[in-house]
Design a protein around this motif. Structure first.
Motif, PDB file in Angstrom:
ATOM      1  N   TRP A 192      52.647  43.436  49.785  1.00 31.54           N
ATOM      2  CA  TRP A 192      51.957  44.933  50.046  1.00 31.54           C
ATOM      3  C   TRP A 192      51.180  44.238  50.412  1.00 31.54           C
ATOM      4  O   TRP A 192      50.199  45.340  51.381  1.00 31.54           O
ATOM      5  CB  TRP A 192      52.258  45.941  49.254  1.00 31.54           C
ATOM      6  CG  TRP A 192      53.401  46.565  49.276  1.00 31.54           C
ATOM      7  CD1 TRP A 192      54.374  46.519  48.624  1.00 31.54           C
ATOM      8  CD2 TRP A 192      53.675  48.464  50.363  1.00 31.54           C
ATOM      9  NE1 TRP A 192      56.010  47.378  49.220  1.00 31.54           N
ATOM     10  CE2 TRP A 192      54.916  48.294  49.903  1.00 31.54           C
ATOM     11  CE3 TRP A 192      53.025  48.510  50.640  1.00 31.54           C
ATOM     12  CZ2 TRP A 192      55.441  49.656  50.123  1.00 31.54           C
ATOM     13  CZ3 TRP A 192      53.400  49.626  50.998  1.00 31.54           C
ATOM     14  CH2 TRP A 192      54.630  49.743  50.788  1.00 31.54           C
ATOM     15  N   THR A 193      50.235  43.020  50.679  1.00 25.49           N
ATOM     16  CA  THR A 193      49.157  43.014  50.828  1.00 25.49           C
ATOM     17  C   THR A 193      49.084  41.914  52.244  1.00 25.49           C
ATOM     18  O   THR A 193      47.929  41.734  52.884  1.00 25.49           O
ATOM     19  CB  THR A 193      48.264  41.252  50.060  1.00 25.49           C
ATOM     20  OG1 THR A 193      49.663  40.457  49.655  1.00 25.49           O
ATOM     21  CG2 THR A 193      47.962  42.444  48.259  1.00 25.49           C
ATOM     22  N   ALA A 194      49.764  41.599  52.795  1.00 25.81           N
ATOM     23  CA  ALA A 194      50.272  40.411  53.851  1.00 25.81           C
ATOM     24  C   ALA A 194      49.645  41.308  54.858  1.00 25.81           C
ATOM     25  O   ALA A 194      48.910  41.207  55.766  1.00 25.81           O
ATOM     26  CB  ALA A 194      51.509  40.090  54.404  1.00 25.81           C
ATOM     27  N   PRO A 195      50.755  43.101  55.648  1.00 24.03           N
ATOM     28  CA  PRO A 195      49.826  43.529  56.283  1.00 24.03           C
ATOM     29  C   PRO A 195      48.210  43.537  56.166  1.00 24.03           C
ATOM     30  O   PRO A 195      47.409  43.220  57.623  1.00 24.03           O
ATOM     31  CB  PRO A 195      50.449  44.954  56.322  1.00 24.03           C
ATOM     32  CG  PRO A 195      51.399  45.032  55.310  1.00 24.03           C
ATOM     33  CD  PRO A 195      51.120  43.858  54.593  1.00 24.03           C
ATOM     34  N   ALA A 196      47.951  43.916  55.286  1.00 22.30           N
ATOM     35  CA  ALA A 196      46.396  43.747  54.947  1.00 22.30           C
ATOM     36  C   ALA A 196      45.651  42.720  55.284  1.00 22.30           C
ATOM     37  O   ALA A 196      44.472  42.324  55.869  1.00 22.30           O
ATOM     38  CB  ALA A 196      45.534  44.483  53.808  1.00 22.30           C
ATOM     39  N   VAL A 197      45.816  41.247  55.023  1.00 22.68           N
ATOM     40  CA  VAL A 197      45.528  40.155  55.370  1.00 22.68           C
ATOM     41  C   VAL A 197      45.553  39.747  56.368  1.00 22.68           C
ATOM     42  O   VAL A 197      45.005  39.491  57.146  1.00 22.68           O
ATOM     43  CB  VAL A 197      46.272  39.328  54.589  1.00 22.68           C
ATOM     44  CG1 VAL A 197      46.185  37.371  55.112  1.00 22.68           C
ATOM     45  CG2 VAL A 197      46.025  39.598  52.806  1.00 22.68           C
ATOM     46  N   VAL A 198      46.875  40.234  57.206  1.00 27.73           N
ATOM     47  CA  VAL A 198      47.047  39.482  58.636  1.00 27.73           C
ATOM     48  C   VAL A 198      45.497  40.158  59.740  1.00 27.73           C
ATOM     49  O   VAL A 198      45.434  39.798  59.960  1.00 27.73           O
ATOM     50  CB  VAL A 198      48.390  39.502  58.750  1.00 27.73           C
ATOM     51  CG1 VAL A 198      48.658  39.970  60.352  1.00 27.73           C
ATOM     52  CG2 VAL A 198      49.220  38.715  58.700  1.00 27.73           C
ATOM     53  N   LEU A 199      46.655  42.254  59.886  1.00 22.49           N
ATOM     54  CA  LEU A 199      45.412  42.799  60.908  1.00 22.49           C
ATOM     55  C   LEU A 199      43.519  42.263  60.193  1.00 22.49           C
ATOM     56  O   LEU A 199      43.092  42.416  60.737  1.00 22.49           O
ATOM     57  CB  LEU A 199      45.606  44.659  60.363  1.00 22.49           C
ATOM     58  CG  LEU A 199      46.903  44.779  60.394  1.00 22.49           C
ATOM     59  CD1 LEU A 199      47.063  45.889  60.133  1.00 22.49           C
ATOM     60  CD2 LEU A 199      47.315  45.408  62.086  1.00 22.49           C
ATOM     61  N   GLY A 200      43.431  42.247  58.812  1.00 20.97           N
ATOM     62  CA  GLY A 200      41.927  41.960  58.853  1.00 20.97           C
ATOM     63  C   GLY A 200      41.872  40.273  59.358  1.00 20.97           C
ATOM     64  O   GLY A 200      39.748  40.465  59.514  1.00 20.97           O
TER      65      GLY A 200
END
Length: 107
Positions: free
Chosen positions: A88-96
């Motif tokens: 679930w951290t993957a979208p936040a890492v990519v968008l950040g």
């Protein structure tokens, strides 16, 4: 002697509640984050010397990075990590990452 029957909650009952609440909070944060990244990726300028459009793109990048950091912090909490998993951290890492690279491209 009086016997007292105690009922213990099911082992997965807490995880189901955490999964629902944290999942909905994270999904909302990711939708807002994606909207901010879309605003930041749009040029936003009507002329090459338009400083307001650049300021709006920088503000959208800042908002996106703040949302990503908050989502990552929520995902790394031990109870949420057990219930949802680290993916679930993957979208936040990519968008950040996209939002943090965008201001360098603006100038």
């Amino acid at each position: 002697m009086i016997s007292v029957k105690t009922s213990f909650p099911r082992p997965g009952a807490d995880q189901a509640w955490i999964r629902k609440v944290a999942g909905s909070v994270l999904a909302t944060a990711y939708l807002l984050d994606a909207a901010a990244v879309c605003l930041a990726l749009g040029d936003g300028r009507s002329a090459p010397s338009d400083r307001d459009g650049l300021g709006a793109a920088e503000l959208a990048c800042l908002l996106s990075v703040c949302l990503s950091v908050g989502a990552i912090q929520l995902c790394l909490r031990p109870s949420v990590r057990r219930a949802l998993g680290l993916w679930w951290t993957a979208p936040a890492v990519v968008l950040g990452a996209v939002a943090s690279v965008r201001p360098a491209v603006l100038f």
